[in-house]
Design an enzyme around this catalytic site. Structure first.
Site, PDB file in Angstrom:
ATOM      1  CB  SER A  26      -0.769   0.284   1.174  1.00  0.00           C
ATOM      2  OG  SER A  26      -0.661  -0.492   2.595  1.00  0.00           O
TER       3      SER A  26
ATOM      4  CG  HIS B  68      -4.257  -0.279  -2.267  1.00  0.00           C
ATOM      5  ND1 HIS B  68      -3.768   0.509  -2.230  1.00  0.00           N
ATOM      6  CD2 HIS B  68      -3.127  -0.916  -0.811  1.00  0.00           C
ATOM      7  CE1 HIS B  68      -4.214   1.130  -1.063  1.00  0.00           C
ATOM      8  NE2 HIS B  68      -3.331   0.585  -0.419  1.00  0.00           N
TER       9      HIS B  68
ATOM     10  CE  LYS C  83      -7.868   1.047   0.589  1.00  0.00           C
ATOM     11  NZ  LYS C  83      -6.789   0.209   1.349  1.00  0.00           N
TER      12      LYS C  83
HETATM   13  C1  LIG Z   1      -6.937  -0.659   2.376  1.00  0.00           C
HETATM   14  C2  LIG Z   1      -6.181  -1.567   2.932  1.00  0.00           C
HETATM   15  C3  LIG Z   1      -7.224  -2.603   3.376  1.00  0.00           C
HETATM   16  C4  LIG Z   1      -8.297  -1.837   4.496  1.00  0.00           C
HETATM   17  O1  LIG Z   1      -9.396  -2.264   3.995  1.00  0.00           O
HETATM   18  P1  LIG Z   1     -10.816  -1.248   4.258  1.00  0.00           P
HETATM   19  O2  LIG Z   1     -11.630  -1.730   4.047  1.00  0.00           O
HETATM   20  O3  LIG Z   1     -10.624  -0.075   3.978  1.00  0.00           O
HETATM   21  O4  LIG Z   1     -10.890  -1.574   5.431  1.00  0.00           O
HETATM   22  C5  LIG Z   1      -6.945  -3.495   3.974  1.00  0.00           C
HETATM   23  N1  LIG Z   1      -5.196  -3.594   3.453  1.00  0.00           N
HETATM   24  C6  LIG Z   1      -4.829  -3.122   2.150  1.00  0.00           C
HETATM   25  C7  LIG Z   1      -3.551  -3.596   1.966  1.00  0.00           C
HETATM   26  C8  LIG Z   1      -5.363  -2.103   2.054  1.00  0.00           C
HETATM   27  O5  LIG Z   1      -4.412  -1.335   1.735  1.00  0.00           O
END
Ligand SMILES: *Cc1c(COP(=O)(O)O)cnc(C)c1O
Length: 408
Positions: A177, A205, A236
Site C-alpha cells: 500500500s 490496491h 478503493k
Molecule cells: C486499505 C487497505 C485495507 C483495508 O481496507 P478497508 O476496506 O479500507 O478497511 C486492507 N489491506 C490493505 C493492503 C489496504 O491498503
C-alpha cells in the site's frame, strides 16, 4: 497537563500529529479541501467510480428498495439478496468458487487470518504488510514470524525454522500500500505448497487497478485458484465501502462459521453493496478505465523523472516520494497545498521511521495535463524546500509498531 494532552503534545513534537482535513463535495480528481480547490493526488478511488452517476444511482436505488441498513449480522437476520448477488459476481470476476462479504478490508483480514490461524499456529507475514494484517495477526493469537520485505529466501528460512506441528499461514499484500511494489506471488505460492502452508493474499490496491482487466495481481501472475483466500476491498477502486474474501466453497463455509468480524458485526449496508456492484459492472463493461489508470501512472512517473525525481518507468499507480523525516514530509505536503495539489504526508507508524513520504496515487480520471503539471509543481516545491525526494522503495530496517517476532 493530563496524560492524553502529554501524549498528544509528544506526537506534535515528533511531527506525527494527525488532523483530518475537510472536503466539500464528492471525492473526484479535484476536490474542495478546507474550502480551496486542489488536485487530489492521494485517493484510493483509483478508477474515479466513487461518484460515478451509475454507481450513485445504484446506491440510491438500493436505499429505496432495501433500506439503508442490514439490521444485524447475516448469521442472525439473514443474507440479503443484494449481498449474495455481489458475492456471486465477485467470485466470477476473481475466478473463484465462492465469495463472502465483510464490513471492511480491515475486518476481512482480521476474519480470514483468525480463521486460518490460532493459538499454536504460525503466521508468516511480510514486514511491510498493511496494518489490518498486522492487527489480524495479533488478534489471531498465533505466533507471528515477520519476513523481510518481498524476500522469498528469508521466507523460506523462516518456514524451515518455525511452525512445528501447528497450521502454517503465509499472508501478504499483493500490491504494497505505501510503496506500490508487488509481492512475489508465484514464489510464495510455491513455498506454501512445499512447506504445507496456506496463503492469504490481500488485493486491496490491485483489484480494479492491475492485472488483466483489473482482476488483480493473482490473475496477473496466473495464480487463480492457487491462493487459499484472496481479500479485496470495495472501498478503493470499487469506490464504495466493504470488502470480500474469495476462496473455495469449503473455505467460504469455514469463514462463515469462524470469522468473528463476519459473525459479530452487522452485514454491509445495501446502498454500499449495490454501489460496489454497479462499479464492478462498469469495470467489466469498460476495462478502458484500468488502461487509463495505467497510462496515467506512466505519465506521472515520466514527468517526475523529468523533474529529476527518479521514478521507475512502470504503470504502477502508487508512487511513493520518500523524503525521510516527518517534518520534511509535512513541509512538502504544505508547500504543495499552497500550489493547489493535495498529497497527504505519510509518517510513522504507517511507515518506518526515516521513510516519511508523500504517497502519490494516480486516478483514471486525472488528465495527463493535470499530472504533468503536478510533477512540475512537485519538482519546484521540492527545490524550494531543498528536498531530494526519492521514489526508490526504501529498505525497511527497524521495527514498526509490530510486537512480533522477526524471523530468526
Ligand atoms: C486499505 C487497505 C485495507 C483495508 O481496507 P478497508 O476496506 O479500507 O478497511 C486492507 N489491506 C490493505 C493492503 C489496504 O491498503
Amino acid at each position: 497537563m493530563n496524560e492524553l494532552e502529554h501524549r498528544l503534545e509528544e506526537l506534535e513534537r515528533l511531527g506525527r500529529g494527525r488532523h483530518t482535513r475537510m472536503v466539500s463535495g464528492p471525492q473526484g480528481p479535484r476536490v474542495l479541501l478546507d474550502g480551496k480547490p486542489v488536485l487530489l493526488l492521494c485517493s484510493n478511488n483509483y478508477l474515479g467510480l466513487a461518484d460515478h452517476p451509475r454507481v450513485r444511482e445504484a446506491a440510491a436505488d438500493a436505499a429505496m428498495r432495501w433500506g439503508v441498513g442490514a439490521g444485524a449480522s447475516r448469521l442472525v437476520s439473514g443474507t440479503m439478496t443484494i449481498h449474495r448477488r455481489l458475492e456471486q459476481r465477485l467470485a466470477a470476476f476473481e475466478g473463484a468458487e465462492d465469495c463472502v462479504l465483510f464490513g471492511s478490508g480491515y475486518l476481512a483480514n482480521a476474519g480470514a487470518i483468525g480463521a486460518l490461524a490460532g493459538r499454536g499456529d504460525t503466521v508468516f507475514s511480510d514486514e511491510l504488510n498493511h496494518a489490518s494484517i498486522v492487527d489480524g495477526c495479533r488478534l489471531s493469537r498465533a505466533e507471528v514470524v515477520v519476513y523481510r520485505h518481498r524476500d522469498v529466501n528469508d521466507l523460506e528460512r523462516a518456514l524451515r525454522r518455525h511452525g512445528g506441528s501447528g497450521r502454517r499461514l503465509i499472508v501478504t499484500d499483493s500490491v504494497f500500500s505505501m510503496d506500490g511494489d508487488l509481492a512475489p506471488l508465484a514464489e510464495i505460492v510455491e513455498l506454501a505448497k512445499a512447506y504445507g502452508a496456506r496463503t492469504i493474499v490481500d488485493e486491496a490496491h490491485a483489484i480494479g487497478a492491475i492485472g488483466p482487466d483489473g482482476r488483480g495481481a493473482i490473475a496477473q501472475a496466473g495464480l487463480e485458484g492457487e491462493v487459499d483466500i484472496a481479500i479485496g476491498t470495495l472501498g478503493k477502486a470499487l469506490g464504495s465501502y466493504g470488502a470480500y474474501a474469495c476462496a473455495s466453497e469449503e473455505t467460504i463455509r469455514y469463514l462463515i462459521n469462524t470469522a468473528r468480524p463476519l459473525i459479530f458485526s452487522t452485514a454491509p449496508p445495501p446502498p454500499a453493496v449495490a454501489g460496489a456492484l454497479a462499479a464492478l459492472e462498469l469495470l467489466e463493461e469498460k476495462p478502458h478505465r484500468v488502461r487509463r489508470l495505467r497510462s496515467n501512472a506512466r505519465v506521472l512517473r515520466r514527468a517526475l523523472t523529468g523533474e529529476g525525481i527518479v521514478a521507475e518507468d512502470t504503470e504502477m499507480h502508487i508512487v511513493p516520494l520518500i523524503v525521510g523525516d516527518e517534518r520534511a514530509a509535512l513541509d512538502l505536503c504544505e508547500a504543495l497545498l499552497e500550489r493547489g495539489i493535495f498529497a497527504q504526508a505519510i509518517r510513522p507508524p504507517t511507515v518506518a521511521p526515516g521513510t516519511s513520504r508523500l504517497r502519490l496515487a494516480v486516478m483514471a480520471t486525472h488528465t495527463a495535463d493535470e499530472l504533468r503539471e503536478a510533477a512540475r509543481v512537485l519538482g519546484e516545491a521540492a527545490q524550494t524546500l531543498d528536498l531530494d525526494p526519492s521514489t526508490a522503495s526504501a529498505p525497511f530496517d527497524g521495527e514498526r509498531d509490530i510486537v512480533v517476532r522477526r524471523a530468526a
